[in-house]
Design an enzyme around this catalytic site. Structure first.
Site, mmCIF file in Angstrom:
data_model
loop_
_atom_site.group_PDB
_atom_site.id
_atom_site.type_symbol
_atom_site.label_atom_id
_atom_site.label_comp_id
_atom_site.label_asym_id
_atom_site.label_seq_id
_atom_site.Cartn_x
_atom_site.Cartn_y
_atom_site.Cartn_z
ATOM 1 N N THR A 53 11.472 6.923 16.439
ATOM 2 C CA THR A 53 11.890 5.828 15.554
ATOM 3 C C THR A 53 12.487 6.370 14.265
ATOM 4 O OG1 THR A 53 9.708 5.591 14.480
ATOM 5 C CG2 THR A 53 10.136 4.255 16.452
ATOM 6 N N SER A 106 11.304 10.189 8.129
ATOM 7 C CA SER A 106 10.212 11.164 8.135
ATOM 8 C C SER A 106 10.788 12.514 8.531
ATOM 9 C CB SER A 106 9.127 10.767 9.146
ATOM 10 O OG SER A 106 8.213 11.833 9.370
ATOM 11 N N ILE A 110 2.309 13.111 3.457
ATOM 12 C CA ILE A 110 2.039 12.322 2.252
ATOM 13 C C ILE A 110 0.638 11.721 2.376
ATOM 14 C CG2 ILE A 110 2.836 10.462 0.768
ATOM 15 C CD1 ILE A 110 4.862 12.726 1.061
ATOM 16 N N TYR A 133 6.810 7.736 17.224
ATOM 17 C CA TYR A 133 7.057 7.725 15.776
ATOM 18 C C TYR A 133 8.247 8.612 15.433
ATOM 19 C CZ TYR A 133 6.190 8.277 10.767
ATOM 20 O OH TYR A 133 6.314 8.289 9.394
ATOM 21 N N ARG A 191 0.841 -1.205 0.000
ATOM 22 C CA ARG A 191 0.000 0.000 0.000
ATOM 23 C C ARG A 191 0.870 1.248 0.000
ATOM 24 N NH1 ARG A 191 -3.466 0.035 5.171
ATOM 25 N NH2 ARG A 191 -1.453 -0.498 6.071
#
Length: 233
Positions: free
Chosen positions: A145, A129, A175, A142, A11
Site C-alpha cells: 500500500t 513509509s 516512529i 502494508y 493520534r
C-alpha cells in the site's frame, strides 16, 4: 493563514501534524474514524475542528468535504497496518488495508482537487513509509500500500503541477506511535541500533517534515525520507 485538512488526526503522527500546523497559525480540520475521546482532546487542545469519517468510504468522505469551503493543504495521513506472514493474511484484511491506505488517499485527493482549482494552487502531502520503498518481511500488504502511495504521489505531481498543485510523499522510518506499541522491546532496540542517528523517530519529526513540504513552493513529486538514515535510496 492556510486551511489544512489532515486525515487520521486524532493520534500519533496525525495529532502531531494538527499541533504543528495550528502552531504555525493555520486553520486546521482533521478527520478521524474511531477514537472519539482522543479526537475531542486534540480539538480542545489545539482549536482544530474534528470530523468523524472513514476515509475509505466515498459517502463519508463526500460528507466531510461538504463541510469545507476552502482548502490549501491536504495531508493524507490516515493508515492502518498488518503484521504477520502473508499466508496468514485473509483476503478481507488485505482489502481493508488497501481500502484505507490507498483508496483513502485517492478519495480525499479527488475531493480536494476541485477546492484547489478555485485558486489555481494547492498542496497534497501523502504519508507513505520506508517499507513502501524497500519492503518489509511480514508486512507485505502494508508495504504494497505504501509503495502505491509513493507511485500515486509521483503521478499526481505530474498531473496536477500545471494547475498549481504540488504533491509530495513522506516516507517515515520507525516512529514511536501506537502502530509499533506491540513490537517487542528488543526488536525496537535492534531497529534503533540499525538507524545511523541511533534513535527511533517521533511523530513530531514527521510533522516537521510536513510543515517543510507545505512551505516548499518549488518541491513536488518527491519522497522525503524521515527515517534517521535507516533507508538511504
Amino acid at each position: 493563514m492556510a486551511h489544512v485538512l489532515i486525515t487520521g488526526g486524532s493520534r500519533g503522527i496525525g495529532a502531531a501534524a494538527v499541533r504543528a500546523f495550528c502552531k504555525r497559525g493555520d486553520r486546521v480540520t482533521f478527520l478521524y474514524e474511531k477514537c472519539h475521546e482522543a479526537a475531542r482532546n486534540v480539538a480542545a487542545e489545539t482549536g482544530a475542528t474534528a470530523i468523524c469519517a472513514d476515509v475509505s468510504d466515498p459517502e463519508q468522505v463526500k460528507a466531510a468535504f461538504a463541510q469545507i469551503e476552502e482548502l490549501d493543504i491536504l495531508v493524507n495521513n490516515a493508515g492502518i497496518c498488518h503484521t504477520g506472514l502473508m499466508t496468514q493474511l485473509t483476503p478481507e484484511e488485505f482489502d481493508r488495508i488497501f481500502a484505507v491506505n490507498v483508496r483513502g488517499v485517492y478519495l480525499c485527493a479527488n475531493a480536494a482537487v476541485p477546492l484547489f482549482l478555485r485558486h489555481h494552487r494547492g498542496c497534497i502531502i501523502n504519508v507513505a513509509s520506508m517499507w513502501g520503498q524497500v519492503g518489509a518481511s511480514c508486512e507485505v500488504a502494508y508495504s504494497a500500500t505504501k509503495g502505491a502511495v509513493i507511485a500515486m504521489s509521483k503521478a499526481l505531481a505530474q498531473e496536477l503541477g500545471p494547475s498549481g498543485i504540488r504533491v509530495n510523499a513522506i516516507a517515515p522510518g520507525v516512529i514511536l506511535t501506537d502502530m509499533v506499541k506491540n513490537v517487542p522491546a528488543e526488536i525496537l532496540e535492534n531497529l534503533r541500533l540499525e538507524t545511523p542517528i541511533e534513535r527511533c523517530g517521533t511523530p513530531e519529526d514527521v510533522a516537521q517534515a510536513m510543515v517543510y513540504l507545505a512551505e516548499a513552493d518549488f518541491v513536488t513529486g518527491q519522497v522525503l525520507a524521515v527515517n534517521g538514515g535507516f533507508v538511504i535510496t
